[in-house]
Design a protein around this motif. Structure first.
Motif, PDB file in Angstrom:
ATOM      1  N   GLN A 280       7.269   1.630   7.134  1.00 21.44           N
ATOM      2  CA  GLN A 280       6.077   1.588   6.300  1.00 21.44           C
ATOM      3  C   GLN A 280       6.451   1.022   4.945  1.00 21.44           C
ATOM      4  O   GLN A 280       7.580   1.188   4.478  1.00 21.44           O
ATOM      5  CB  GLN A 280       5.498   3.004   6.121  1.00 21.44           C
ATOM      6  CG  GLN A 280       5.014   3.647   7.414  1.00 21.44           C
ATOM      7  CD  GLN A 280       3.819   2.932   8.020  1.00 21.44           C
ATOM      8  OE1 GLN A 280       3.024   2.347   7.289  1.00 21.44           O
ATOM      9  NE2 GLN A 280       3.693   2.980   9.322  1.00 21.44           N
ATOM     10  N   HIS A 282       5.606   2.016   2.073  1.00 19.35           N
ATOM     11  CA  HIS A 282       5.946   3.005   1.048  1.00 19.35           C
ATOM     12  C   HIS A 282       7.359   3.546   1.225  1.00 19.35           C
ATOM     13  O   HIS A 282       7.891   4.196   0.330  1.00 19.35           O
ATOM     14  CB  HIS A 282       4.930   4.154   1.053  1.00 19.35           C
ATOM     15  CG  HIS A 282       4.895   4.946   2.331  1.00 19.35           C
ATOM     16  ND1 HIS A 282       3.931   4.764   3.289  1.00 19.35           N
ATOM     17  CD2 HIS A 282       5.717   5.908   2.802  1.00 19.35           C
ATOM     18  CE1 HIS A 282       4.137   5.594   4.296  1.00 19.35           C
ATOM     19  NE2 HIS A 282       5.221   6.297   4.036  1.00 19.35           N
ATOM     20  N   ALA A 412      -4.737   0.725  -0.915  1.00 17.01           N
ATOM     21  CA  ALA A 412      -4.182   2.076  -0.900  1.00 17.01           C
ATOM     22  C   ALA A 412      -5.104   3.041  -0.167  1.00 17.01           C
ATOM     23  O   ALA A 412      -4.653   3.941   0.554  1.00 17.01           O
ATOM     24  CB  ALA A 412      -3.933   2.554  -2.325  1.00 17.01           C
ATOM     25  N   GLY A 415      -5.128   1.885   3.813  1.00 18.17           N
ATOM     26  CA  GLY A 415      -3.882   2.042   4.549  1.00 18.17           C
ATOM     27  C   GLY A 415      -3.743   1.018   5.655  1.00 18.17           C
ATOM     28  O   GLY A 415      -4.082  -0.161   5.485  1.00 18.17           O
ATOM     29  N   ASP A 416      -3.302   1.478   6.831  1.00 19.40           N
ATOM     30  CA  ASP A 416      -3.067   0.532   7.929  1.00 19.40           C
ATOM     31  C   ASP A 416      -4.333   0.176   8.698  1.00 19.40           C
ATOM     32  O   ASP A 416      -4.284  -0.525   9.702  1.00 19.40           O
ATOM     33  CB  ASP A 416      -1.999   1.075   8.887  1.00 19.40           C
ATOM     34  CG  ASP A 416      -2.372   2.428   9.486  1.00 19.40           C
ATOM     35  OD1 ASP A 416      -3.509   2.882   9.254  1.00 19.40           O
ATOM     36  OD2 ASP A 416      -1.511   3.018  10.173  1.00 19.40           O
TER      37      ASP A 416
END
Length: 505
Positions: A280, A282, A412, A415-416
């Motif tokens: 990921q 992050h 943000a 997300g995915d």
């Protein structure tokens, strides 16, 4: 010249090793050196100080570029895909520049070796000059940072005229590796070249990487030899990184932020994914590659300190040999966490513009700092965060809006579930520019239906000028000829009612 000495060296020690391969044609190091050493004469029998290379992608283009460097000419590489009228206009400007600046024929003194082309605020690319020394220093740094060796096989599927790909060619020759290009791009052609030449390294922009990963997964094409991916031009999204990790989980991914005028600025590394977990964004580990500033502590200055919630994605620490700082409009270095102009010092910077200097891009500041006026800040660990490209800034209802920050807030929140989000400005008689957002969901129809509401909620806390008024679903990405996402193309689609950007409620 930046790589000719190394070309001569490699031709002597491994002359039969493939140097350049494009389509079905190839040149080994001995053949490439022989082509570079062939004499050439301009009309009238005099050697020209300028080499205007207007050829389709292929080994002949690579040989012509090497020949220009060997003859100590100033090279300008045109994109054969551009209209003939534009290529002719650029050739005329280059000849006028060479005449006006009295560029000598086969100069003995160090001077420009490249007229690089960079997009401008008008339809005609502006041209910057670059010395051989700037590329030589850059090659030495990137050879080590990107782990290049004579065994590296680099595939750069984009047009050779693009600065990133032209640099990758020179970088590969400098390190004694093999450079692979494409005569025409398609995902299938790139994957075939990747497998056929057992390429170990990809150099490309994220949008093209996503195309390759999607096609490879859909058709079951593995890439066991691929161990290294270098991306630039934009940040990798979580959705794209997830696709890449499914395709080549063992590959090291290195991203860099830079500009054609500045060279490398900052970089980061994403290690191969563990066998038991998906990667990921992050979880990205920013590899330390250098310090920032000029050795002194930050000088107090004026600027806007940004809250953590508004911080866009980090792009990495300073590239080796690059000094990095954030300066305000008066040229004062700003403390950590304060937004200003991203500025660099070092040997990788270009020499200035030959034409097209609109005052909005490359500038030389006091103290030896240079900038293209991109906005960002350094955190306490010396990691650079980008707030947005200066050329992307929009004036909406009297407020300066950087689309990148708006995109970061929406990305943000999604997300995915979101593959791509692009914010642009279209003409508006009341506000000057109207902010619009276009998205491409990563999920199914349910995700599409709820995406506009999710994105509106994500920007609800931003000032009204920073909230898009309309949302569009993309049927395909608005790209430049080199594969980079273009806000200008998106705005044109929306203003013209193009079906590739459909209004979404």
């Amino acid at each position: 010249m930046p790589f000719i000495e190394r070309l001569i060296h490699w031709a002597g020690v491994r002359g039969r090793h493939p140097a350049v391969m494009v389509g079905g044609a190839s040149l080994d190091y001995a053949g490439l050196l022989a082509a570079a050493q062939e004499p050439a004469a301009a009309p009238g029998g005099a050697a020209s100080s300028l080499a205007i290379i207007d050829l389709p992608p292929g080994v002949d283009l690579a040989a012509a570029f090497c020949a220009a460097a060997h003859r100590r000419q100033v090279a300008m590489v045109l994109d054969a895909g551009w209209p003939a009228e534009l290529r002719g206009q650029l050739a005329g400007r280059a000849r006028a520049w060479a005449a006006d600046n009295h560029i000598p024929q086969q100069p003995d003194a160090p001077g420009p070796f490249l007229l690089g082309l960079s997009s401008g605020t008008s339809g005609v690319p502006k041209a910057f000059t670059r010395t051989a020394a700037s590329w030589r220093e850059s090659f030495a740094a990137s050879e080590e940072y990107f782990h290049l060796s004579p065994d590296t096989v680099t595939l750069a599927p984009g047009p050779l005229a693009a600065s990133m790909n032209l640099y990758a060619l020179g970088e590969s020759l400098f390190s004694g590796g093999t450079f692979v290009g494409l005569p025409h791009f398609s995902p299938d052609a790139a994957l075939a070249a990747l497998a056929g030449h057992r390429a170990t390294r990809l150099v490309l922009v994220p949008t093209v990487l996503e195309l390759l990963a999607r096609r490879a997964l859909a058709t079951g094409q593995a890439a066991p030899a691929l161990s290294h991916i270098v991306c630039a031009g934009a940040a990798l999204t979580p959705a794209t990184l997830s696709l890449v990790r499914q395709w080549v989980p063992h590959a090291l991914i290195q991203q860099y932020y830079g500009a054609a005028e500045l060279g490398f600025v900052a970089a980061s590394t994403i290690q191969p994914a563990p066998a038991h977990a998906g990667a990921q964004i992050h979880a990205l580990a920013l590899t330390h590659v250098g310090g920032h500033g000029d050795g002194g502590g930050p000088t107090p200055g004026t600027g806007t300190a940004l809250p953590d919630a508004a911080a866009p994605n980090a792009v990495g620490r300073a590239f080796p040999g690059v000094q990095l700082a954030i300066l305000d409009r008066q040229g004062v270095e700003l403390p950590a966490g304060t937004r200003g102009s991203v500025c660099v010092k070092g040997a990788l910077v270009c020499s200035g513009y030959a034409w097209g200097d609109d005052g909005l891009a490359f500038s030389t500041l006091g103290g030896g700092w240079h900038t293209v006026h991109d906005q960002g800040w350094l955190d306490a660990q010396g990691v650079l965060h980008l707030a947005g490209r200066a050329s992307d800034m929009l004036l909406v209802s009297g407020a300066n809006v950087y689309p990148h920050a708006v995109e970061a807030a929406m990305a943000a929140a999604a997300g995915d579930r979101l593959s791509d989000i692009i914010v642009a400005g279209i003409a508006d008689p009341l506000r000057g520019r109207m902010l619009v957002a276009a998205f491409r969901p990563a999920g199914d129809g349910c995700a599409r239906k709820g995406m506009p509401a999710l994105l509106r909620a994500a920007v609800g806390a931003l000032p009204a000028s920073h909230r898009p008024s309309r949302y569009y679903e993309l049927q395909e990405l608005p790209l430049t000829g080199s594969g980079k996402i273009s806000r200008q193309v998106l705005a044109q689609w929306i203003e013209e009612g193009d079906a590739r950007a459909r209004r979404s409620s």
